[in-house]
Structure formats: C-alpha cells, structure tokens
Design a protein around this motif. Structure first.
Motif, PDB file in Angstrom:
ATOM      1  N   GLY A  82      33.203  48.549  40.296  1.00  0.00           N
ATOM      2  CA  GLY A  82      34.032  47.352  40.268  1.00  0.00           C
ATOM      3  C   GLY A  82      35.370  47.544  39.590  1.00  0.00           C
ATOM      4  N   ILE A  83      35.705  48.778  39.220  1.00  0.00           N
ATOM      5  CA  ILE A  83      36.964  49.064  38.526  1.00  0.00           C
ATOM      6  C   ILE A  83      37.778  50.036  39.373  1.00  0.00           C
ATOM      7  CG2 ILE A  83      38.044  49.961  36.436  1.00  0.00           C
ATOM      8  CD1 ILE A  83      35.464  49.308  34.947  1.00  0.00           C
ATOM      9  N   ASP A  84      38.983  49.622  39.772  1.00  0.00           N
ATOM     10  CA  ASP A  84      39.863  50.503  40.539  1.00  0.00           C
ATOM     11  C   ASP A  84      40.870  51.216  39.646  1.00  0.00           C
ATOM     12  OD1 ASP A  84      38.763  49.977  43.107  1.00  0.00           O
ATOM     13  OD2 ASP A  84      39.791  48.049  43.117  1.00  0.00           O
ATOM     14  N   GLY A  85      41.259  50.586  38.543  1.00  0.00           N
ATOM     15  CA  GLY A  85      42.227  51.197  37.655  1.00  0.00           C
ATOM     16  C   GLY A  85      42.171  50.589  36.262  1.00  0.00           C
ATOM     17  N   ILE A 103      43.225  47.024  30.078  1.00  0.00           N
ATOM     18  CA  ILE A 103      43.383  46.040  31.145  1.00  0.00           C
ATOM     19  C   ILE A 103      42.703  46.635  32.374  1.00  0.00           C
ATOM     20  CG2 ILE A 103      45.020  44.739  32.557  1.00  0.00           C
ATOM     21  CD1 ILE A 103      47.100  45.210  30.325  1.00  0.00           C
ATOM     22  N   ILE A 104      41.748  45.919  32.927  1.00  0.00           N
ATOM     23  CA  ILE A 104      41.008  46.411  34.090  1.00  0.00           C
ATOM     24  C   ILE A 104      41.614  45.830  35.361  1.00  0.00           C
ATOM     25  CG2 ILE A 104      38.785  46.286  35.289  1.00  0.00           C
ATOM     26  CD1 ILE A 104      37.431  46.543  32.611  1.00  0.00           C
ATOM     27  N   LEU A 105      41.794  46.685  36.357  1.00  0.00           N
ATOM     28  CA  LEU A 105      42.416  46.260  37.608  1.00  0.00           C
ATOM     29  C   LEU A 105      41.470  46.443  38.788  1.00  0.00           C
ATOM     30  CD1 LEU A 105      44.913  47.884  35.851  1.00  0.00           C
ATOM     31  CD2 LEU A 105      46.129  46.497  37.518  1.00  0.00           C
ATOM     32  N   SER A 106      41.508  45.464  39.687  1.00  0.00           N
ATOM     33  CA  SER A 106      40.765  45.514  40.940  1.00  0.00           C
ATOM     34  C   SER A 106      41.756  45.297  42.078  1.00  0.00           C
ATOM     35  CB  SER A 106      39.678  44.433  40.965  1.00  0.00           C
ATOM     36  OG  SER A 106      38.998  44.414  42.201  1.00  0.00           O
ATOM     37  N   VAL A 107      41.679  46.133  43.124  1.00  0.00           N
ATOM     38  CA  VAL A 107      42.626  46.076  44.240  1.00  0.00           C
ATOM     39  C   VAL A 107      41.868  45.706  45.508  1.00  0.00           C
ATOM     40  CG1 VAL A 107      44.323  47.347  45.589  1.00  0.00           C
ATOM     41  CG2 VAL A 107      44.064  47.836  43.140  1.00  0.00           C
ATOM     42  N   LYS A 108      42.354  44.680  46.215  1.00  0.00           N
ATOM     43  CA  LYS A 108      41.733  44.233  47.455  1.00  0.00           C
ATOM     44  C   LYS A 108      42.796  44.159  48.549  1.00  0.00           C
ATOM     45  CE  LYS A 108      37.792  43.684  45.406  1.00  0.00           C
ATOM     46  NZ  LYS A 108      36.706  44.666  45.641  1.00  0.00           N
ATOM     47  N   LYS A 128      33.844  44.474  27.951  1.00  0.00           N
ATOM     48  CA  LYS A 128      34.467  43.883  26.753  1.00  0.00           C
ATOM     49  C   LYS A 128      35.978  44.116  26.768  1.00  0.00           C
ATOM     50  CE  LYS A 128      30.362  44.209  23.809  1.00  0.00           C
ATOM     51  NZ  LYS A 128      29.442  44.508  24.923  1.00  0.00           N
ATOM     52  N   ALA A 129      36.569  43.947  27.943  1.00  0.00           N
ATOM     53  CA  ALA A 129      38.009  44.129  28.113  1.00  0.00           C
ATOM     54  C   ALA A 129      38.722  42.796  27.918  1.00  0.00           C
ATOM     55  CB  ALA A 129      38.317  44.687  29.499  1.00  0.00           C
ATOM     56  N   PRO A 130      39.827  42.772  27.211  1.00  0.00           N
ATOM     57  CA  PRO A 130      40.529  41.506  26.962  1.00  0.00           C
ATOM     58  C   PRO A 130      41.252  40.949  28.183  1.00  0.00           C
ATOM     59  CG  PRO A 130      41.752  43.330  26.002  1.00  0.00           C
ATOM     60  CD  PRO A 130      40.443  43.899  26.476  1.00  0.00           C
ATOM     61  N   LEU A 131      41.668  41.819  29.124  1.00  0.00           N
ATOM     62  CA  LEU A 131      42.473  41.364  30.260  1.00  0.00           C
ATOM     63  C   LEU A 131      42.029  42.032  31.555  1.00  0.00           C
ATOM     64  CD1 LEU A 131      46.010  41.586  28.612  1.00  0.00           C
ATOM     65  CD2 LEU A 131      44.768  39.492  29.114  1.00  0.00           C
ATOM     66  N   GLY A 132      42.203  41.306  32.651  1.00  0.00           N
ATOM     67  CA  GLY A 132      41.910  41.855  33.972  1.00  0.00           C
ATOM     68  C   GLY A 132      42.920  41.345  34.984  1.00  0.00           C
ATOM     69  N   VAL A 133      43.245  42.167  35.973  1.00  0.00           N
ATOM     70  CA  VAL A 133      44.219  41.803  37.000  1.00  0.00           C
ATOM     71  C   VAL A 133      43.628  42.122  38.369  1.00  0.00           C
ATOM     72  CG1 VAL A 133      46.521  42.186  37.937  1.00  0.00           C
ATOM     73  CG2 VAL A 133      46.168  42.211  35.461  1.00  0.00           C
ATOM     74  N   LEU A 134      43.668  41.138  39.257  1.00  0.00           N
ATOM     75  CA  LEU A 134      43.259  41.326  40.643  1.00  0.00           C
ATOM     76  C   LEU A 134      44.513  41.432  41.497  1.00  0.00           C
ATOM     77  CD1 LEU A 134      41.098  41.344  42.899  1.00  0.00           C
ATOM     78  CD2 LEU A 134      41.254  38.840  42.921  1.00  0.00           C
ATOM     79  N   ILE A 135      44.711  42.574  42.152  1.00  0.00           N
ATOM     80  CA  ILE A 135      45.857  42.793  43.029  1.00  0.00           C
ATOM     81  C   ILE A 135      45.402  42.579  44.470  1.00  0.00           C
ATOM     82  CG2 ILE A 135      47.589  44.448  43.820  1.00  0.00           C
ATOM     83  CD1 ILE A 135      47.433  45.792  41.119  1.00  0.00           C
ATOM     84  N   THR A 136      46.073  41.692  45.179  1.00  0.00           N
ATOM     85  CA  THR A 136      45.653  41.342  46.531  1.00  0.00           C
ATOM     86  C   THR A 136      46.811  41.471  47.512  1.00  0.00           C
ATOM     87  OG1 THR A 136      46.201  38.987  46.369  1.00  0.00           O
ATOM     88  CG2 THR A 136      44.050  39.660  45.549  1.00  0.00           C
ATOM     89  N   MET A 137      46.460  41.644  48.775  1.00  0.00           N
ATOM     90  CA  MET A 137      47.459  41.613  49.835  1.00  0.00           C
ATOM     91  C   MET A 137      47.737  40.170  50.252  1.00  0.00           C
ATOM     92  SD  MET A 137      49.529  43.158  51.919  1.00  0.00           S
ATOM     93  CE  MET A 137      49.064  44.886  52.085  1.00  0.00           C
TER      94      MET A 137
END
Length: 209
Positions: A82-85, A103-108, A128-137
């Motif tokens: 579930g982690i892309d970057g 910061i955990i990133l997920s790319v869709k 236990k990550a403080p921030l997450g970003v979902l990158i989408t098209m």
C-alpha cells in the motif's frame, strides 16, 4: 508547456497543437483503460511477460513520485504493502533533528474512489506516519475529500503549524506548481554554522618607516 490535457489524443492534437510542432509520436500509452500496452514479448509458454507489465506500472509511479521529490518504495509486499513512495523529514528541536518521520505516498493512475483514501488512512495508522498524500490522475470526488478531511491535522512540534494529515493532489495540480502541505525542512537541525572569526590584518611597514 506544463499543460495537462484530459481526453483522447487525436482531438487534442488537432485542436491545440500545430502540425509543425510534432515530427513523430513514438509512444502514446492510453491511461485509465485497464489494459497493458507495453508487453513487448511473451514467455516461452505464450503467457504475457510479467517483467514488461511491471515496467510500465513502475515508470508511471516513479514519474508521479518525482513531481514531489519522493523516494519510490522498493517493494510492495509485506511491510510496504500500500506504499508507493516515502518522504522523510525531521521537525523536532533536538540534536540531529529528533526522530525521523515520514510522509507516505500512494499513486493511482486509473479510477479512484473513497476506498483508496480509506486504504491510505489505514496505512498511516499502521506505519504511525504523521502525513499521507494520494496522487491521482482524476479529480477527487466530494466523498474522497470529505474522507481525507476527517483524518484531521498533524501539528509540527517545530513550527506549531497544522498540516492536513491526509491530502489529495492531482497530476494537473502538481504540474501547475501546487505543493503538498508539509512541515518545513528548515528546522533546528539545519542551523547555520557560526561565522568564522576574521583575524586582524597587520599592515606591513613600508621601507624607511
């Protein structure tokens, strides 16, 4: 320049791009079609090459992660599922900057929905990550934005500023210059070195003095 067109390539080329601007179109992968287009060869048994399929997915994700200067995840099994970057940072007033945070990133690239936001939120809790970003098209839906907002905020101990714990950024926004809302990397661990004391300059005596 830095413009993302959403739609079929031929109508876009005919309407927005002059004939004299394009000499050759070498590769034109159609995203969001749920098919694999870069399978250049098959295995000995006639099946599709998993290596070629993997290469296409990684290329897209690495490019998207590069827009935010993130480090691609080395694997997606086990602990990294579930982690892309990731982006690592420090924001604590302590020697060495305190504990390393991420910061955990997920790319869709295809169709996205509120389930993807919930999945990323589960990953943040697990890691236990403080921030997450979902990158989408695609542009996120209202339920996706609501789910992201419900994750609350992360307050940086260094700056005391609040940052949305779960953020959604589109490729169009990133190409347009939008940045993720994250703690500044200019924390106490990056203190400037003290200025060197300049030695007094002694005037040389002229001959005859």
């Amino acid at each position: 320049m830095n413009t993302l067109f959403y739609g079929d390539n031929l109508p876009v080329l005919r309407r927005y791009v002059g004939d004299e601007s394009v000499d050759l179109v070498y590769l034109d992968p159609p995203f969001n079609s749920d098919q694999d287009y870069n399978v250049l060869f098959a295995e000995q048994d006639g099946s599709r090459s998993a290596a070629q399929i993997k290469a296409f997915g990684d290329t897209w994700q690495w490019w998207a992660l590069g827009l935010v200067n993130a480090r691609p995840s080395e694997q997606k099994k086990g602990a990294d599922k579930g982690i892309d970057g990731r982006i690592f940072f420090h924001d604590v007033w302590a020697a060495g900057g305190g504990p390393t945070k991420q910061i955990i990133l997920s790319v869709k690239a295809g169709h996205t929905g509120v389930a993807h936001v919930r999945d990323l939120r589960d990953v943040l809790d697990r890691e236990k990550a403080p921030l997450g970003v979902l990158i989408t098209m695609e542009e996120p839906t209202r339920p996706m934005r609501q789910e992201a907002a419900s994750a609350g905020f992360y307050q940086s101990p260094w700056s005391q500023e609040n940052h949305p714990r779960l953020q959604i950024l589109t490729i169009e926004e990133l190409l347009g210059g939008k940045k993720m809302d994250a703690p500044s990397q200019r924390g106490p661990q990056f203190k400037a070195a003290p200025a060197a004391k300049r030695k007094p300059r002694h005037r040389q005596k002229e001959l005859g003095e």
